[in-house]
Design a protein around this motif. Structure first.
Motif, PDB file in Angstrom:
ATOM      1  N   THR A  19       0.945  -1.101   0.156  1.00  0.00           N
ATOM      2  CA  THR A  19       0.153   0.054   0.016  1.00  0.00           C
ATOM      3  C   THR A  19       0.908   1.218  -0.124  1.00  0.00           C
ATOM      4  N   ALA A  20       1.955   1.255   0.819  1.00  0.00           N
ATOM      5  CA  ALA A  20       2.980   2.273   0.712  1.00  0.00           C
ATOM      6  C   ALA A  20       3.504   2.649  -0.469  1.00  0.00           C
ATOM      7  N   ALA A  21       3.856   1.488  -1.234  1.00  0.00           N
ATOM      8  CA  ALA A  21       4.499   1.602  -2.430  1.00  0.00           C
ATOM      9  C   ALA A  21       3.455   2.066  -3.480  1.00  0.00           C
ATOM     10  N   GLU A  22       2.362   1.799  -3.293  1.00  0.00           N
ATOM     11  CA  GLU A  22       1.595   2.175  -4.504  1.00  0.00           C
ATOM     12  C   GLU A  22       1.433   3.728  -4.116  1.00  0.00           C
ATOM     13  N   THR A  23       1.185   4.132  -3.030  1.00  0.00           N
ATOM     14  CA  THR A  23       1.131   5.688  -2.839  1.00  0.00           C
ATOM     15  C   THR A  23       2.313   6.405  -3.200  1.00  0.00           C
ATOM     16  N   VAL A  24       3.564   5.784  -2.980  1.00  0.00           N
ATOM     17  CA  VAL A  24       4.716   6.478  -3.286  1.00  0.00           C
ATOM     18  C   VAL A  24       4.698   6.455  -5.001  1.00  0.00           C
ATOM     19  N   GLY A  25       4.347   5.408  -5.482  1.00  0.00           N
ATOM     20  CA  GLY A  25       4.052   5.251  -6.871  1.00  0.00           C
ATOM     21  C   GLY A  25       3.381   6.093  -7.553  1.00  0.00           C
ATOM     22  N   ARG A  26       2.268   6.731  -7.077  1.00  0.00           N
ATOM     23  CA  ARG A  26       1.125   7.783  -7.416  1.00  0.00           C
ATOM     24  C   ARG A  26       1.997   8.889  -7.312  1.00  0.00           C
ATOM     25  N   TYR A  27       2.656   9.541  -6.484  1.00  0.00           N
ATOM     26  CA  TYR A  27       3.689  10.431  -6.372  1.00  0.00           C
ATOM     27  C   TYR A  27       4.558  10.576  -7.663  1.00  0.00           C
ATOM     28  N   LEU A  28       5.143   9.325  -7.933  1.00  0.00           N
ATOM     29  CA  LEU A  28       6.108   9.451  -9.006  1.00  0.00           C
ATOM     30  C   LEU A  28       5.480   9.107 -10.343  1.00  0.00           C
ATOM     31  N   GLN A  29       4.318   8.868 -10.388  1.00  0.00           N
ATOM     32  CA  GLN A  29       3.610   8.317 -11.627  1.00  0.00           C
ATOM     33  C   GLN A  29       4.211   7.262 -12.184  1.00  0.00           C
ATOM     34  N   LEU A  30       4.599   5.993 -11.205  1.00  0.00           N
ATOM     35  CA  LEU A  30       5.058   4.775 -11.644  1.00  0.00           C
ATOM     36  C   LEU A  30       4.436   3.681 -11.183  1.00  0.00           C
ATOM     37  N   THR A  31       4.474   2.467 -11.760  1.00  0.00           N
ATOM     38  CA  THR A  31       4.039   1.327 -11.165  1.00  0.00           C
ATOM     39  C   THR A  31       5.109   0.619 -10.212  1.00  0.00           C
ATOM     40  N   PRO A  32       4.858   0.350  -9.064  1.00  0.00           N
ATOM     41  CA  PRO A  32       5.576  -0.241  -8.220  1.00  0.00           C
ATOM     42  C   PRO A  32       5.915  -1.594  -8.754  1.00  0.00           C
TER      43      PRO A  32
END
Length: 156
Positions: A19-32
């Protein structure tokens, strides 16, 4: 705009770090990208997970993982839970066997009781041996902690 030459890789058993990685991914516009143990960790029964991690620590075993391609990456956001006040041994194996020389690793951790500071001595030791940089680490238990860790530089 997506960050080029940046990746988000995470290890999660319970789903909290995912869940944390998905949030970080949204910030970066990347798929974890999930870092998977070759021999999956038990996802049901906390005692089975504890028994396995205890055995890994006692035997100093570094669990194998499915390969993750980070060859083109310059900046790697690496998410993982803190176990026993340190990174899981799977993370140790990833950081000490993956070619990361010259790269920047930004760790983010989840834990019910530990902060990222507890993992930093281990991470710095592995970074020195692997010739990569640890930078801007943060605890990622809540959206607010992630926003602070990402420095609110990226809109969600």
């Amino acid at each position: 705009m997506p960050q080029t030459k940046t990746a988000v890789v995470y290890f999660s058993v319970s789903g909290r770090t995912q869940t944390a990685a998905e949030t970080v991914g949204r910030y970066l516009q990347l798929t974890p990208v999930r870092l998977k143990a070759s021999d999956p960790y038990p996802t049901t029964g906390f005692q089975q997970l504890v028994a396995r991690t205890d055995a890994e620590n006692e035997q100093r075993k570094l669990p194998e993982f499915d390969p993750v391609d980070v060859n083109q990456v310059e900046t790697l956001y690496l998410g993982f839970p803190t176990w026993y006040h340190q990174p899981p041994r799977l993370i140790q194996n990833f950081l000490t066997t993956t070619q990361l020389a010259g790269k920047t690793v930004i760790p983010f951790v989840t834990s019910a009781s530990s902060r990222v500071d507890e993992s930093l001595p281990y991470l710095r030791k592995w970074a020195e041996a692997g010739d990569f940089t640890i930078q801007d680490s943060f605890t990622a238990n809540t959206p607010d902690e992630i926003a602070t860790g990402m420095k609110d530089d990226f809109p969600l």
